[in-house]
Scaffold this motif. Structure first.
Motif, mmCIF file in Angstrom:
data_model
loop_
_atom_site.group_PDB
_atom_site.id
_atom_site.type_symbol
_atom_site.label_atom_id
_atom_site.label_comp_id
_atom_site.label_asym_id
_atom_site.label_seq_id
_atom_site.Cartn_x
_atom_site.Cartn_y
_atom_site.Cartn_z
ATOM 1 N N LYS A 53 0.826 -1.235 -0.041
ATOM 2 C CA LYS A 53 -0.004 -0.201 0.082
ATOM 3 C C LYS A 53 0.990 1.164 0.011
ATOM 4 O O LYS A 53 0.789 2.029 1.043
ATOM 5 C CB LYS A 53 -0.927 0.041 1.126
ATOM 6 C CG LYS A 53 -1.705 -1.079 1.135
ATOM 7 C CD LYS A 53 -3.256 -0.995 2.013
ATOM 8 C CE LYS A 53 -3.818 -2.108 1.966
ATOM 9 N NZ LYS A 53 -4.373 -2.846 0.911
ATOM 10 N N GLN A 55 2.350 4.995 -0.527
ATOM 11 C CA GLN A 55 1.715 6.283 -0.523
ATOM 12 C C GLN A 55 2.527 6.942 -1.852
ATOM 13 O O GLN A 55 2.044 7.860 -2.526
ATOM 14 C CB GLN A 55 1.801 7.074 0.678
ATOM 15 C CG GLN A 55 0.952 6.693 1.688
ATOM 16 C CD GLN A 55 1.144 5.241 2.471
ATOM 17 O OE1 GLN A 55 2.478 5.109 2.649
ATOM 18 N NE2 GLN A 55 0.217 4.599 2.419
ATOM 19 N N ASP A 82 -5.137 2.501 -2.205
ATOM 20 C CA ASP A 82 -5.323 3.725 -2.710
ATOM 21 C C ASP A 82 -4.327 4.066 -3.720
ATOM 22 O O ASP A 82 -2.857 3.693 -3.831
ATOM 23 C CB ASP A 82 -5.044 4.703 -1.571
ATOM 24 C CG ASP A 82 -6.158 4.621 -0.544
ATOM 25 O OD1 ASP A 82 -7.286 4.552 -0.839
ATOM 26 O OD2 ASP A 82 -5.861 5.323 0.546
ATOM 27 N N ARG A 83 -4.623 5.004 -4.694
ATOM 28 C CA ARG A 83 -3.650 5.550 -5.999
ATOM 29 C C ARG A 83 -2.328 6.289 -5.102
ATOM 30 O O ARG A 83 -2.760 7.183 -4.703
ATOM 31 C CB ARG A 83 -4.490 6.236 -6.819
ATOM 32 C CG ARG A 83 -4.069 6.368 -8.020
ATOM 33 C CD ARG A 83 -3.213 7.698 -8.355
ATOM 34 N NE ARG A 83 -2.816 7.995 -9.698
ATOM 35 C CZ ARG A 83 -1.681 8.949 -9.899
ATOM 36 N NH1 ARG A 83 -1.089 9.619 -8.753
ATOM 37 N NH2 ARG A 83 -1.536 9.216 -10.978
#
Length: 143
Positions: A53, A55, A82-83
């Motif tokens: 995941k 960031q 999340d992108r």
């Protein structure tokens, strides 16, 4: 002023095909309190992103174009994670154009911009993203 990265959650994945460069970027981000990992496009990028995941993704635009399109497609699709913020590493003008066309949030020009500033740039852009001031870029070409 940028907020320091969250030592527990701010992960960086570095797609760099030169092992020495990959290690140098990893050490640079690790030294700035990020959880930095290296990867290659031939790995299962979807599974990697679901597990880590990230960031931030640092991506070498010198990687073969088909592999670049594959990785950007997974990152922009962002299924199960999340992108991430995408920082493209480019040297040549066509790499800069491709990075923008594929949806990179920022382009770092090698040989012009000082690599030591990459973690600060990532921190600044992450803060803008968290404040809602920086929306993910949308690719202008189908991936």
């Amino acid at each position: 002023m940028a907020i320091a990265p969250d030592r527990v959650t701010d992960a960086v994945v570095i797609f760099e095909n030169d092992p020495r460069q990959a290690i140098a970027y990893q050490e640079l981000f690790t030294g700035a309190a990020y959880d930095a990992r290296t990867a290659l496009p031939n790995q299962n990028v979807q599974e990697l992103c679901e597990r880590l995941k990230p960031q931030v993704v640092l991506f070498d635009m010198a990687i073969w174009e088909a592999d670049t399109a594959y990785v950007f497609g997974v990152l922009n699709g962002a299924l199960g994670f999340d992108r991430p913020l995408i920082i493209a590493l480019a040297t040549l003008p066509h790499q800069v154009r491709r990075a923008k066309r594929f949806g990179a949030d920022s382009v770092w020009i090698r040989g012009v911009d000082d690599a030591a500033g990459l973690p600060q740039l990532a921190g600044d852009l992450l803060q803008q993203r968290r404040e809602g001031k920086l929306k993910p870029r949308v690719p202008s070409t189908p991936l």
